[in-house]
Scaffold this active site. Structure first.
Site, mmCIF file in Angstrom:
data_model
loop_
_atom_site.group_PDB
_atom_site.id
_atom_site.type_symbol
_atom_site.label_atom_id
_atom_site.label_comp_id
_atom_site.label_asym_id
_atom_site.label_seq_id
_atom_site.Cartn_x
_atom_site.Cartn_y
_atom_site.Cartn_z
ATOM 1 N N CYS A 121 -13.363 -73.891 15.371
ATOM 2 C CA CYS A 121 -13.377 -72.180 15.663
ATOM 3 C C CYS A 121 -12.546 -71.349 15.403
ATOM 4 C CB CYS A 121 -12.571 -72.326 17.423
ATOM 5 S SG CYS A 121 -11.867 -71.195 18.092
ATOM 6 N N CYS A 124 -9.709 -69.139 17.539
ATOM 7 C CA CYS A 124 -8.750 -69.797 18.285
ATOM 8 C C CYS A 124 -8.434 -71.120 17.772
ATOM 9 C CB CYS A 124 -8.290 -69.350 19.838
ATOM 10 S SG CYS A 124 -10.525 -69.731 20.250
ATOM 11 N N SER A 125 -8.524 -72.264 18.527
ATOM 12 C CA SER A 125 -9.023 -73.237 18.414
ATOM 13 C C SER A 125 -10.556 -74.147 19.377
ATOM 14 C CB SER A 125 -7.553 -73.752 18.807
ATOM 15 O OG SER A 125 -6.878 -73.119 18.273
ATOM 16 N N CYS A 126 -11.035 -73.607 19.824
ATOM 17 C CA CYS A 126 -11.698 -73.654 20.851
ATOM 18 C C CYS A 126 -12.459 -75.737 20.701
ATOM 19 C CB CYS A 126 -13.088 -73.186 21.101
ATOM 20 S SG CYS A 126 -12.829 -71.742 22.031
#
Lengths: 220, 219
Positions: A121, A124-126
């Protein structure tokens, strides 16, 4: 600050690439700030400490890559399940009792001898929480998020995975609310293994797509 | 917004540092920030607004702070912007204004039920008929909105192919700014690596990314 990586410059703050390497002073300041915030949110009726504990505890104990490993092992032993998993991952994963926050809309992509998938991602950090738990720090790092899209083969090489030119690399940038998990290839030499034994071989990194599953696995 | 969070394609951050046997949380404060954020999500503001609050961090602070510090900063920002807490309260931990939560705090069982059930972001398909079908050639539009968007810079202006229609989803560009959900179709769009990165990319490699319909135009 760790300077053995050859960058030669010093950072004033904590190094976000190594989350556990905050100085004691930095940790102390954050602890105080967070305690104050919690006191305010509790006093105003937004949260209760018991619920905060119950929630964090779920991700420490019940929700993690062991769930995804069970999904992978089932797909390896049951071709009909694998087909359902690749067609409607959310429903197939729910068959094993997993689902929920950050896994409401799942997609599973299959590694084969000619295709290798890897998930990121960039914005962000999905990450697919119900099957893999909360993401490791490296997955959230600027280094991984920035580079795996432009140089996936170089990143995979850093993880010890050298892919031949003949293999097609597919990078999945989870920029919307779909969450991705990789179905790794079943390693040779596992023909006689039970589903539980197979699940024990499957690593988090293999389900992100930065590793393959090995018979003798030595990494989480 | 063209923020520091939009990292795809940069190559200046050095090696990917991994931690063996990494704990889920590195310190008690991370554990509390995680839980407080999740528990107030949807009450303080939307997930899209939360992501945008992270994106609005000072870029130097963004790069030099850890992941859960991003969450902490965003949660504090939204609480302050909505007038739910004051800076003095955050500094002291002592409440001076009346209770402001619009709902009573969730008991543990209710929160666990939400974790297990999830909070779907899709909406009925009749909200908007998809304009594109699998196989259609598209171009990611060259948009540079000043607000929140999930259209990364590295695909803007690039040519790809619709791989899959995912359904109808809440539109982050409006939902992050109090503009409502305005659901629209989301597509998996496939870009050849060379289209994105030029001739040094491997010929057969591809990148798939999920894009809302308003990010796309016909090629």
């Amino acid at each position: 600050m760790n300077s053995e990586h050859g960058h030669g410059h010093h950072r004033a703050g904590p190094d976000p690439r190594t989350e556990s390497h905050l100085t004691p002073e930095q940790t102390q300041a954050l602890e105080a700030r967070v305690q104050a915030l919690e006191a305010v949110l509790v006093a105003k009726g937004f949260v209760s400490p018991a619920t905060l504990d119950a929630l964090a505890s779920l991700y420490e104990h019940d929700i993690g890559p062991m769930n995804g490993a069970k999904v992978v092992a089932r797909a390896w032993v049951d071709p009909a399940y694998k087909q359902r998993l690749l067609t409607d991952a959310t429903a197939a994963i729910a068959e094993l009792g997993f689902g929920g926050l950050q896994g409401e809309h799942m997609v599973v992509v299959e590694n084969t001898p000619t295709v290798h998938n890897v998930v990121v991602c960039t914005l962000c950090s999905c990450y697919p929480w119900p099957v893999l738990g909360l993401p490791p720090t490296w997955y959230k790092s600027a280094a991984y998020r920035s580079r795996v899209v432009i140089d996936p083969r170089g990143v995979l090489r850093e993880f010890g995975l050298e892919l031949p030119e003949s293999v097609e690399v597919r990078v999945w940038d989870s920029s919307a609310e779909l969450r991705y998990m990789v179905l790794p290839e079943r390693p040779a030499g596992t023909e006689g293994m039970s589903e539980a034994e197979l699940a024990a071989l499957v690593t988090r990194d293999a389900m992100i797509g930065v590793a393959k599953v090995c018979v003798k696995s030595d990494r989480a | 917004m063209n923020g520091i969070h939009d990292l795809g394609g940069m190559t200046c951050f050095g090696p990917i540092l991994r931690e063996e046997n990494e704990p889920v949380f590195h310190a008690p404060w991370e554990r509390r920030v995680f839980a407080m954020t999740m528990l107030t999500m949807g009450v303080v503001d939307t997930l899209d607004a939360f992501r945008h609050a992270i994106e609005r961090m000072d870029p130097v602070h963004y790069l030099t702070s850890t992941y859960y510090e991003h969450w902490l900063a965003a949660l504090e920002t939204l609480l302050l912007e909505h007038g739910l807490v004051t800076a003095e309260e955050l500094a002291t931990g002592t409440v001076r204004t009346p209770v402001t939560s619009p709902r009573s705090p969730l008991p543990p069982e209710a929160m666990v039920a939400i974790v297990r059930r999830g909070v779907p972001a899709n909406r009925p398909a009749d909200q908007r008929t998809p304009r594109f079908r699998p196989g259609d050639q598209v171009i990611a539009r060259n948009l540079h909105p000043i607000g929140h968007t999930r259209l990364p810079r590295y695909v803007r202006g690039k040519r790809g192919v619709i791989a899959r229609v995912h359904g109808t989803f809440v539109y982050p560009d409006t939902n992050a700014h109090g503009g409502g959900e305005q659901p629209q179709p989301v597509y998996s769009v496939c870009f050849m690596a060379r289209e994105l990165w030029g001739p040094s990319a491997a010929e057969r490699d591809r990148l798939y990314i999920d894009l809302w319909e308003d990010y796309l135009q016909e090629a």
